[in-house]
Design a protein around this motif. Structure first.
Motif, PDB file in Angstrom:
ATOM      1  N   PRO A  20      -4.533 -31.283  35.973  1.00 34.11           N
ATOM      2  CA  PRO A  20      -3.275 -31.364  35.229  1.00 34.11           C
ATOM      3  C   PRO A  20      -2.657 -30.004  34.952  1.00 34.11           C
ATOM      4  O   PRO A  20      -1.735 -29.902  34.144  1.00 34.11           O
ATOM      5  CB  PRO A  20      -3.705 -32.046  33.926  1.00 34.11           C
ATOM      6  N   ASP A  21      -3.146 -28.957  35.594  1.00 30.24           N
ATOM      7  CA  ASP A  21      -2.627 -27.615  35.373  1.00 30.24           C
ATOM      8  C   ASP A  21      -2.738 -26.838  36.679  1.00 30.24           C
ATOM      9  O   ASP A  21      -3.317 -27.323  37.663  1.00 30.24           O
ATOM     10  CB  ASP A  21      -3.405 -26.918  34.259  1.00 30.24           C
ATOM     11  N   ILE A  22      -2.206 -25.632  36.690  1.00 28.08           N
ATOM     12  CA  ILE A  22      -2.288 -24.776  37.868  1.00 28.08           C
ATOM     13  C   ILE A  22      -3.722 -24.296  38.049  1.00 28.08           C
ATOM     14  O   ILE A  22      -4.387 -23.911  37.082  1.00 28.08           O
ATOM     15  CB  ILE A  22      -1.339 -23.566  37.734  1.00 28.08           C
ATOM     16  N   ASN A  23      -4.195 -24.301  39.272  1.00 28.45           N
ATOM     17  CA  ASN A  23      -5.566 -23.868  39.531  1.00 28.45           C
ATOM     18  C   ASN A  23      -5.721 -22.378  39.217  1.00 28.45           C
ATOM     19  O   ASN A  23      -4.934 -21.556  39.712  1.00 28.45           O
ATOM     20  CB  ASN A  23      -5.912 -24.137  41.000  1.00 28.45           C
ATOM     21  N   ARG A  27      -3.858 -18.657  40.741  1.00 22.77           N
ATOM     22  CA  ARG A  27      -3.209 -17.616  39.933  1.00 22.77           C
ATOM     23  C   ARG A  27      -3.857 -16.249  40.150  1.00 22.77           C
ATOM     24  O   ARG A  27      -3.178 -15.221  40.219  1.00 22.77           O
ATOM     25  CB  ARG A  27      -3.307 -17.968  38.452  1.00 22.77           C
ATOM     26  N   SER A  49      -0.397 -32.249  43.447  1.00 20.59           N
ATOM     27  CA  SER A  49      -0.831 -30.986  42.866  1.00 20.59           C
ATOM     28  C   SER A  49       0.326 -30.173  42.299  1.00 20.59           C
ATOM     29  O   SER A  49       1.328 -29.911  42.979  1.00 20.59           O
ATOM     30  CB  SER A  49      -1.562 -30.149  43.918  1.00 20.59           C
ATOM     31  N   LEU A  50       0.171 -29.738  41.055  1.00 19.87           N
ATOM     32  CA  LEU A  50       1.154 -28.860  40.427  1.00 19.87           C
ATOM     33  C   LEU A  50       1.151 -27.468  41.049  1.00 19.87           C
ATOM     34  O   LEU A  50       2.096 -26.694  40.855  1.00 19.87           O
ATOM     35  CB  LEU A  50       0.881 -28.757  38.928  1.00 19.87           C
ATOM     36  N   ASP A  51       0.109 -27.154  41.797  1.00 17.05           N
ATOM     37  CA  ASP A  51       0.060 -25.860  42.476  1.00 17.05           C
ATOM     38  C   ASP A  51       1.249 -25.680  43.407  1.00 17.05           C
ATOM     39  O   ASP A  51       1.712 -24.556  43.639  1.00 17.05           O
ATOM     40  CB  ASP A  51      -1.238 -25.730  43.270  1.00 17.05           C
ATOM     41  N   TRP A  54       4.069 -24.237  41.448  1.00 16.59           N
ATOM     42  CA  TRP A  54       3.806 -22.827  41.146  1.00 16.59           C
ATOM     43  C   TRP A  54       4.170 -21.963  42.343  1.00 16.59           C
ATOM     44  O   TRP A  54       4.825 -20.914  42.192  1.00 16.59           O
ATOM     45  CB  TRP A  54       2.341 -22.649  40.766  1.00 16.59           C
ATOM     46  N   ASN A  79       7.436 -35.013  37.766  1.00 16.21           N
ATOM     47  CA  ASN A  79       8.035 -33.680  37.674  1.00 16.21           C
ATOM     48  C   ASN A  79       9.565 -33.724  37.677  1.00 16.21           C
ATOM     49  O   ASN A  79      10.207 -32.685  37.824  1.00 16.21           O
ATOM     50  CB  ASN A  79       7.520 -32.801  38.813  1.00 16.21           C
TER      51      ASN A  79
END
Length: 218
Positions: A20-23, A27, A49-51, A54, A79
């Motif tokens: 549920p967040d950026i890996n 980063r 994937s939210l990646d 990003w 999103n």
């Protein structure tokens, strides 16, 4: 592993592999790869994937490939994206500025559909595949990648006998054997992630490592 396995996982929302967040590995290590600004980044077996967002926010053109239409539509809805849908060969194609999602079989993807790829980001593709499919996956990926293209790969290493995959354990020696003919391979980091993944500890797994690799197409 049959396609229906993954289609069923998405239909039943058994998607513990989704973050549920950026890996954090993305980063921490992406900038060091030196991917050219605006380059096209392939995200195989991308799920929702939210990646991908990003990477797009960093100015890259993102190309995700995903088998499940549910995953793609969830990504659009969650999103608040207004994707434009069309066809690209056998793939359903959903697009927004600097973002293209192809819904279909990765192994049917061709260079005419990817265009020139500057990089690949694989957090959950290699580890999703059983041993007999991993070599086929890497061989197909290598055919799609432009010489000199970069890659960031995340693999997992745990006692495979303790749990049926996916995710599958892919030890460092196997990663090197799979990629070294077509890619320069370098281990960037090894992280013990068992504490942050209690569901694996509950299965009796005593050690779980994530290994982060940089790739460069020969």
């Amino acid at each position: 592993m049959e396609k229906q396995f993954w289609l069923d996982r998405w239909a039943e929302q058994r998607i513990g592999f989704h973050l549920p967040d950026i890996n954090p590995h993305l980063r921490r290590h992406w900038d060091a790869l030196g991917v050219p600004p605006g380059g096209r980044v392939l995200v195989p077996l991308c799920g929702k994937s939210l990646d991908m967002l990003w990477l797009r926010e960093r100015g890259y053109e993102v190309l995700g490939i995903e088998l499940s239409g549910i995953a793609v539509k969830d990504f659009e809805r969650e999103n608040a994206l207004a994707l434009e849908w069309s066809r690209n060969g056998e793939f359903a194609c959903a697009q927004a500025p600097k973002l293209t999602l192809l819904q279909g079989d990765f192994f049917h993807l061709e260079k005419r559909q990817t265009g020139e790829l500057a990089a690949v980001y694989d957090r959950a593709a290699l580890v999703a595949l059983p041993g007999d499919m991993r070599r086929r996956y890497v061989q197909h990926l290598s055919r799609l990648m432009t010489p000199g293209a970069a890659g960031l790969l995340v693999s997992m290493d745990y006692p495979q006998e303790a749990m049926d995959g996916p995710p599958f354990s892919v030890r460092a020696d196997e990663v090197r054997a799979l990629y070294q003919d077509a890619f320069h391979v370098h281990l960037l980091e090894t992280v013990d992630v068992l504490r942050t993944n209690p569901r694996f500890g509950e299965k009796g797994i005593e050690s779980m490592l994530e290994q982060v690799w940089s790739l460069r197409r020969r």
